[in-house]
Design a protein around this motif. Structure first.
Motif, PDB file in Angstrom:
ATOM      1  N   MET A   1      -9.013 -10.549   4.745  1.00 52.42           N
ATOM      2  CA  MET A   1     -10.414 -11.026   5.503  1.00 52.42           C
ATOM      3  C   MET A   1     -10.173 -12.357   6.297  1.00 52.42           C
ATOM      4  SD  MET A   1     -12.851  -9.361   5.605  1.00 52.42           S
ATOM      5  CE  MET A   1     -14.748  -9.128   5.578  1.00 52.42           C
ATOM      6  N   LYS A   2      -9.175 -13.349   5.583  1.00 51.40           N
ATOM      7  CA  LYS A   2      -9.075 -14.548   6.109  1.00 51.40           C
ATOM      8  C   LYS A   2      -8.466 -14.345   7.793  1.00 51.40           C
ATOM      9  CE  LYS A   2      -6.016 -18.492   5.828  1.00 51.40           C
ATOM     10  NZ  LYS A   2      -4.737 -18.939   5.204  1.00 51.40           N
ATOM     11  N   ARG A   3      -7.684 -13.657   7.874  1.00 49.64           N
ATOM     12  CA  ARG A   3      -6.868 -13.509   8.994  1.00 49.64           C
ATOM     13  C   ARG A   3      -7.958 -13.025  10.187  1.00 49.64           C
ATOM     14  NH1 ARG A   3      -2.577  -9.614   9.092  1.00 49.64           N
ATOM     15  NH2 ARG A   3      -1.346 -11.045   7.955  1.00 49.64           N
ATOM     16  N   TYR A   4      -8.886 -12.031   9.830  1.00 48.36           N
ATOM     17  CA  TYR A   4      -9.958 -11.563  10.673  1.00 48.36           C
ATOM     18  C   TYR A   4     -10.805 -12.807  11.187  1.00 48.36           C
ATOM     19  CZ  TYR A   4     -14.010  -9.158  12.142  1.00 48.36           C
ATOM     20  OH  TYR A   4     -15.203  -8.775  12.792  1.00 48.36           O
ATOM     21  N   HIS A   5     -11.268 -13.549  10.107  1.00 53.75           N
ATOM     22  CA  HIS A   5     -12.282 -14.510  10.539  1.00 53.75           C
ATOM     23  C   HIS A   5     -11.447 -15.734  11.541  1.00 53.75           C
ATOM     24  CE1 HIS A   5     -15.226 -13.155   8.069  1.00 53.75           C
ATOM     25  NE2 HIS A   5     -14.464 -13.346   6.812  1.00 53.75           N
ATOM     26  N   ILE A   6     -10.186 -16.034  11.509  1.00 49.44           N
ATOM     27  CA  ILE A   6      -9.436 -16.529  12.331  1.00 49.44           C
ATOM     28  C   ILE A   6      -9.296 -16.085  13.864  1.00 49.44           C
ATOM     29  CG2 ILE A   6      -7.170 -17.713  12.849  1.00 49.44           C
ATOM     30  CD1 ILE A   6      -6.883 -17.977   9.878  1.00 49.44           C
ATOM     31  N   MET A   7      -9.140 -14.606  13.848  1.00 46.93           N
ATOM     32  CA  MET A   7      -8.862 -13.812  15.048  1.00 46.93           C
ATOM     33  C   MET A   7     -10.205 -13.840  15.749  1.00 46.93           C
ATOM     34  SD  MET A   7      -5.663 -12.756  15.336  1.00 46.93           S
ATOM     35  CE  MET A   7      -4.341 -12.234  14.363  1.00 46.93           C
ATOM     36  N   LYS A   8     -11.272 -13.746  14.917  1.00 47.98           N
ATOM     37  CA  LYS A   8     -12.774 -13.788  15.511  1.00 47.98           C
ATOM     38  C   LYS A   8     -13.132 -15.111  16.126  1.00 47.98           C
ATOM     39  CE  LYS A   8     -16.241 -10.958  15.553  1.00 47.98           C
ATOM     40  NZ  LYS A   8     -16.077 -10.002  16.395  1.00 47.98           N
ATOM     41  N   ARG A   9     -12.458 -16.134  15.471  1.00 44.42           N
ATOM     42  CA  ARG A   9     -12.836 -17.559  15.933  1.00 44.42           C
ATOM     43  C   ARG A   9     -11.984 -17.421  17.358  1.00 44.42           C
ATOM     44  NH1 ARG A   9     -11.158 -21.453  11.906  1.00 44.42           N
ATOM     45  NH2 ARG A   9      -9.073 -20.921  12.686  1.00 44.42           N
ATOM     46  N   GLN A  34     -11.028  -5.544  17.396  1.00 36.36           N
ATOM     47  CA  GLN A  34     -11.664  -4.163  17.464  1.00 36.36           C
ATOM     48  C   GLN A  34     -11.083  -3.127  16.588  1.00 36.36           C
ATOM     49  OE1 GLN A  34     -10.968  -3.332  21.769  1.00 36.36           O
ATOM     50  NE2 GLN A  34     -11.866  -5.112  22.355  1.00 36.36           N
ATOM     51  N   ILE A  35     -10.006  -3.257  16.221  1.00 35.63           N
ATOM     52  CA  ILE A  35      -9.054  -2.331  15.418  1.00 35.63           C
ATOM     53  C   ILE A  35      -9.709  -2.451  14.062  1.00 35.63           C
ATOM     54  CG2 ILE A  35      -6.982  -1.619  14.210  1.00 35.63           C
ATOM     55  CD1 ILE A  35      -5.955  -1.800  17.122  1.00 35.63           C
ATOM     56  N   TRP A  36      -9.923  -3.679  13.616  1.00 35.71           N
ATOM     57  CA  TRP A  36     -10.109  -4.285  12.181  1.00 35.71           C
ATOM     58  C   TRP A  36     -11.551  -3.518  11.770  1.00 35.71           C
ATOM     59  CZ3 TRP A  36      -7.973  -6.546   8.032  1.00 35.71           C
ATOM     60  CH2 TRP A  36      -8.897  -7.087   7.170  1.00 35.71           C
ATOM     61  N   GLU A  37     -12.238  -3.498  12.753  1.00 37.47           N
ATOM     62  CA  GLU A  37     -13.874  -3.214  12.612  1.00 37.47           C
ATOM     63  C   GLU A  37     -13.985  -1.619  12.653  1.00 37.47           C
ATOM     64  OE1 GLU A  37     -15.711  -5.094  16.114  1.00 37.47           O
ATOM     65  OE2 GLU A  37     -15.461  -7.035  14.811  1.00 37.47           O
ATOM     66  N   MET A  47      -3.396  -3.867   6.560  1.00 37.74           N
ATOM     67  CA  MET A  47      -3.176  -4.763   7.552  1.00 37.74           C
ATOM     68  C   MET A  47      -2.975  -6.296   7.157  1.00 37.74           C
ATOM     69  SD  MET A  47      -6.050  -3.178  10.425  1.00 37.74           S
ATOM     70  CE  MET A  47      -5.548  -4.652  11.663  1.00 37.74           C
ATOM     71  N   GLU A  48      -3.790  -6.512   5.923  1.00 30.34           N
ATOM     72  CA  GLU A  48      -3.832  -7.942   5.321  1.00 30.34           C
ATOM     73  C   GLU A  48      -2.423  -8.129   4.610  1.00 30.34           C
ATOM     74  OE1 GLU A  48      -5.469 -10.756   4.946  1.00 30.34           O
ATOM     75  OE2 GLU A  48      -6.601  -9.826   6.884  1.00 30.34           O
ATOM     76  N   ALA A  49      -1.709  -6.980   4.066  1.00 30.65           N
ATOM     77  CA  ALA A  49      -0.752  -7.222   3.619  1.00 30.65           C
ATOM     78  C   ALA A  49       0.704  -7.352   4.524  1.00 30.65           C
ATOM     79  CB  ALA A  49      -0.206  -5.970   2.805  1.00 30.65           C
ATOM     80  N   LEU A  50       0.383  -7.106   5.814  1.00 29.32           N
ATOM     81  CA  LEU A  50       1.297  -7.313   6.688  1.00 29.32           C
ATOM     82  C   LEU A  50       1.384  -8.778   7.305  1.00 29.32           C
ATOM     83  CD1 LEU A  50       1.004  -4.217   9.184  1.00 29.32           C
ATOM     84  CD2 LEU A  50       2.643  -4.603   7.566  1.00 29.32           C
ATOM     85  N   ASN A  51       2.569  -9.393   7.788  1.00 27.18           N
ATOM     86  CA  ASN A  51       2.440 -10.532   8.141  1.00 27.18           C
ATOM     87  C   ASN A  51       1.874 -10.702   9.828  1.00 27.18           C
ATOM     88  OD1 ASN A  51       4.465 -10.181  10.248  1.00 27.18           O
ATOM     89  ND2 ASN A  51       6.186 -10.872   9.293  1.00 27.18           N
ATOM     90  N   THR A  52       1.412 -11.783  10.014  1.00 22.20           N
ATOM     91  CA  THR A  52       0.615 -11.597  11.463  1.00 22.20           C
ATOM     92  C   THR A  52       1.293 -10.869  12.619  1.00 22.20           C
ATOM     93  OG1 THR A  52      -0.602 -13.705  10.816  1.00 22.20           O
ATOM     94  CG2 THR A  52      -0.492 -13.392  12.869  1.00 22.20           C
ATOM     95  N   ALA A  53       2.605 -11.322  12.699  1.00 19.66           N
ATOM     96  CA  ALA A  53       3.279 -10.697  13.929  1.00 19.66           C
ATOM     97  C   ALA A  53       3.330  -9.279  13.591  1.00 19.66           C
ATOM     98  CB  ALA A  53       4.713 -11.292  13.785  1.00 19.66           C
ATOM     99  N   SER A  54       3.712  -8.643  12.774  1.00 19.21           N
ATOM    100  CA  SER A  54       3.651  -7.377  12.357  1.00 19.21           C
ATOM    101  C   SER A  54       2.394  -6.773  12.619  1.00 19.21           C
ATOM    102  CB  SER A  54       4.187  -7.015  11.031  1.00 19.21           C
ATOM    103  OG  SER A  54       5.475  -7.413  10.798  1.00 19.21           O
ATOM    104  N   ALA A  55       1.054  -7.174  12.020  1.00 20.21           N
ATOM    105  CA  ALA A  55      -0.141  -6.781  12.255  1.00 20.21           C
ATOM    106  C   ALA A  55      -0.439  -6.677  13.626  1.00 20.21           C
ATOM    107  CB  ALA A  55      -0.991  -7.581  11.527  1.00 20.21           C
ATOM    108  N   ILE A  56      -0.050  -7.691  14.459  1.00 21.90           N
ATOM    109  CA  ILE A  56      -0.456  -7.609  15.936  1.00 21.90           C
ATOM    110  C   ILE A  56       0.341  -6.731  16.780  1.00 21.90           C
ATOM    111  CG2 ILE A  56      -0.240  -9.134  18.055  1.00 21.90           C
ATOM    112  CD1 ILE A  56      -0.913 -11.304  16.452  1.00 21.90           C
ATOM    113  N   MET A  57       1.638  -6.461  16.435  1.00 17.88           N
ATOM    114  CA  MET A  57       2.389  -5.413  16.893  1.00 17.88           C
ATOM    115  C   MET A  57       1.758  -4.165  16.576  1.00 17.88           C
ATOM    116  SD  MET A  57       5.011  -6.867  18.882  1.00 17.88           S
ATOM    117  CE  MET A  57       6.114  -5.503  18.937  1.00 17.88           C
ATOM    118  N   LEU A  58       1.430  -3.678  15.376  1.00 23.20           N
ATOM    119  CA  LEU A  58       0.901  -2.636  14.952  1.00 23.20           C
ATOM    120  C   LEU A  58      -0.382  -2.360  15.771  1.00 23.20           C
ATOM    121  CD1 LEU A  58       0.722  -0.045  13.066  1.00 23.20           C
ATOM    122  CD2 LEU A  58      -0.612  -1.570  11.564  1.00 23.20           C
ATOM    123  N   CYS A  59      -1.114  -3.242  16.225  1.00 19.02           N
ATOM    124  CA  CYS A  59      -2.472  -3.103  16.795  1.00 19.02           C
ATOM    125  C   CYS A  59      -2.022  -2.486  18.237  1.00 19.02           C
ATOM    126  CB  CYS A  59      -3.222  -4.470  16.783  1.00 19.02           C
ATOM    127  SG  CYS A  59      -4.082  -4.576  15.448  1.00 19.02           S
TER     128      CYS A  59
END
Length: 66
Positions: A1-9, A34-37, A47-59
């Motif tokens: 959830m933390k990463r989502y809030h940073i992305m939203k900001r 958009q994908i998270w929602e 998605m939270e278990a992945l590191n940031t770079a992997s999560a973005i590549m997945l998106c």
């Protein structure tokens, strides 16, 4: 959830920002949000278990499947 809030900001401020040591631009942050929602709770946990770079590549991979 933390990463989502940073992305939203990032999207709200229209500014790139570092997330877990990775510089994330507005387009990537917007896509992540958009994908998270749209995904289920179990997918959000994955998605939270992945590191940031992997999560973005997945998106980006998910978005190119359409």
């Amino acid at each position: 959830m933390k990463r989502y809030h940073i992305m939203k900001r990032i999207v709200e401020n229209k500014q790139a920002e570092k997330v877990d040591g990775y510089l994330v631009d507005m387009a990537s942050a917007s896509l992540y949000c958009q994908i998270w929602e749209k995904v289920s709770v179990s997918r959000k946990e994955q998605m939270e278990a992945l590191n940031t770079a992997s999560a973005i590549m997945l998106c980006w991979k998910i978005s190119s499947m359409k």
